[in-house]
Design a protein around this motif. Structure first.
Motif, PDB file in Angstrom:
ATOM      1  N   SER A   1      20.349  23.955 -10.738  1.00 37.82           N
ATOM      2  CA  SER A   1      21.297  25.153 -10.605  1.00 37.82           C
ATOM      3  C   SER A   1      22.176  25.163 -11.862  1.00 37.82           C
TER       4      SER A   1
ATOM      5  N   THR B   1      16.517  37.963  -4.542  1.00 36.04           N
ATOM      6  CA  THR B   1      17.106  36.784  -5.102  1.00 36.04           C
ATOM      7  C   THR B   1      17.177  37.122  -6.643  1.00 36.04           C
TER       8      THR B   1
ATOM      9  N   PHE C   1      23.714  24.920  -3.791  1.00 34.75           N
ATOM     10  CA  PHE C   1      24.422  24.539  -2.723  1.00 34.75           C
ATOM     11  C   PHE C   1      23.442  24.374  -1.427  1.00 34.75           C
TER      12      PHE C   1
ATOM     13  N   SER D   1      20.712  37.770   2.055  1.00 40.50           N
ATOM     14  CA  SER D   1      20.462  36.375   1.615  1.00 40.50           C
ATOM     15  C   SER D   1      19.274  36.114   0.850  1.00 40.50           C
TER      16      SER D   1
ATOM     17  N   TYR E   1      22.359  34.557  -7.512  1.00 44.12           N
ATOM     18  CA  TYR E   1      22.110  34.067  -5.913  1.00 44.12           C
ATOM     19  C   TYR E   1      21.201  32.845  -6.040  1.00 44.12           C
ATOM     20  N   LYS E   2      20.148  32.843  -7.116  1.00 43.43           N
ATOM     21  CA  LYS E   2      19.266  31.693  -7.015  1.00 43.43           C
ATOM     22  C   LYS E   2      20.030  30.340  -7.556  1.00 43.43           C
ATOM     23  N   VAL E   3      21.027  30.654  -8.304  1.00 44.63           N
ATOM     24  CA  VAL E   3      22.078  29.423  -8.712  1.00 44.63           C
ATOM     25  C   VAL E   3      22.411  28.900  -7.660  1.00 44.63           C
ATOM     26  N   TYR E   4      23.300  29.768  -6.563  1.00 52.49           N
ATOM     27  CA  TYR E   4      23.608  29.350  -5.285  1.00 52.49           C
ATOM     28  C   TYR E   4      22.770  28.618  -4.368  1.00 52.49           C
ATOM     29  N   ALA E   5      21.569  29.264  -4.330  1.00 53.35           N
ATOM     30  CA  ALA E   5      20.562  28.925  -3.134  1.00 53.35           C
ATOM     31  C   ALA E   5      19.955  27.312  -3.833  1.00 53.35           C
TER      32      ALA E   5
ATOM     33  N   SER F   1      22.674  28.174 -14.545  1.00 48.19           N
ATOM     34  CA  SER F   1      23.810  28.739 -14.720  1.00 48.19           C
ATOM     35  C   SER F   1      23.764  28.997 -16.362  1.00 48.19           C
TER      36      SER F   1
ATOM     37  N   HIS G   1      24.447  38.290  -0.392  1.00 46.04           N
ATOM     38  CA  HIS G   1      24.465  37.123   0.502  1.00 46.04           C
ATOM     39  C   HIS G   1      24.835  37.650   2.026  1.00 46.04           C
TER      40      HIS G   1
ATOM     41  N   PHE H   1      27.023  38.955  -5.774  1.00 45.77           N
ATOM     42  CA  PHE H   1      26.531  37.825  -5.020  1.00 45.77           C
ATOM     43  C   PHE H   1      26.984  38.061  -3.305  1.00 45.77           C
TER      44      PHE H   1
END
Length: 300
Positions: free
Chosen positions: A272, A253, A264, A245, A257-261, A276, A241, A237
């Motif tokens: 999200s 992605t 958050f 990004s 990273y898609k969980v974060y995007a 996960s 990032h 990640f």
């Protein structure tokens, strides 16, 4: 037998179960706090759509999962993750095995050589991403400048294939040292007498490596295969990032990273959480598949 006495192996036994439980209690607590509790929270939150401020939650059942598997961007991240994880695993393990073979054959200066190869493992993924980003910066990057001199216009900001190649190299670079240590230990554990016997019989180096060395490295290779796939799914990640990004156009992605995007950045906490859960299920299924089918080819 020594001096007419037979020395028997002494085994440590525990009377009762309280002492063994006390010894494993710290690990149980850490696993429960940092794995089982977050996993349970993710499963629970995946069944709701909370507002961005966390003041209310709306029950949707499996609605978040149904939305995910009807979303073309989310489905595209599966292919991106598969390509990325396979490339990172192959590159990091292949280069590490090659360097370990060289280090195992090296006689003079082997200690310095091994120390230099271990150093990159101490670099955090985010720091490694920044280092590679500076080298391939489209304006001031030294590698980009040399590529321009050779007539190649490098621009990972706009080119998705170049961005994928850059994050793969940066992620694999940080993992080569880890794989190198295990491969080198595995090579040094192989009895030299077996290799010398094959050499006396006329087997060349690559024949010995293919028929003797690599099969005897199969336990180490299998372990590293499992660990590197998990690494590619979760621990990359920071590299992605800092370098891309997730861009350009979500070409880098991956699932983590898609969980974060979405969670958050997009504040879609329910989606999200569902992502996960799906990611956890995929990694668990991959690990089971590797132990059930691939381990059969491992020779201990």
């Amino acid at each position: 037998m020594r001096s007419g006495r037979i020395f028997m192996e002494k085994r440590v036994t525990f009377k009762g179960i309280w002492l063994p439980l006390l010894l494993v209690l710290p690990q149980i607590v850490i696993t429960a706090v940092f794995f089982f509790y977050p996993a349970g929270q993710a499963i629970y939150q995946s069944l709701f759509i909370p507002d961005p401020f966390g003041l209310s939650m709306q029950w949707v059942g499996l609605g978040n999962f149904a939305f995910l598997f009807s979303n073309s961007y989310y489905l595209a991240s599966f292919a991106t993750t598969a390509i990325f994880s396979i490339l990172v695993t192959l590159v990091s393990m292949g280069v590490a095995l090659y360097l370990a073979v060289l280090a195992d054959r090296l006689i003079k200066g082997s200690g310095v050589y091994r120390t230099l190869l271990i150093w990159p493992y101490a670099v955090a993924p985010a720091v490694a991403g920044v280092l590679w980003l500076f080298m391939f910066n489209t304006r001031v990057g030294v590698v980009t400048w040399y590529l321009g001199v050779l007539g190649y216009d490098w621009n990972h900001v706009l080119n998705g294939e170049e961005a994928m190649g850059l994050v793969v190299v940066a992620s694999a670079w940080g993992r080569i040292s880890y794989n190198f240590l295990f491969f080198l230990a595995g090579l040094q554990a192989i009895p030299k007498s077996v290799i010398e016997a094959a050499a006396i019989d006329g087997a060349r180096f690559w024949t010995r490596f293919r028929t003797i060395v690599f099969p005897m490295l199969s336990p180490t290779t299998f372990f590293l295969l499992v660990v590197n796939i998990v690494y590619a799914f979760f621990e990359t990640f920071g590299v992605i990032h800092t370098i891309t990004s997730g861009g350009p156009q979500q070409s880098t992605t991956i699932l983590v990273y898609k969980v974060y995007a979405d969670g958050f950045v997009g504040q879609d906490l329910g989606s999200s959480a569902a992502q996960s859960v799906v990611l956890l299920a995929i990694v668990g299924a991959l690990t089971i598949f590797q132990f059930k089918f691939i381990e059969r080819r491992v020779h201990y």
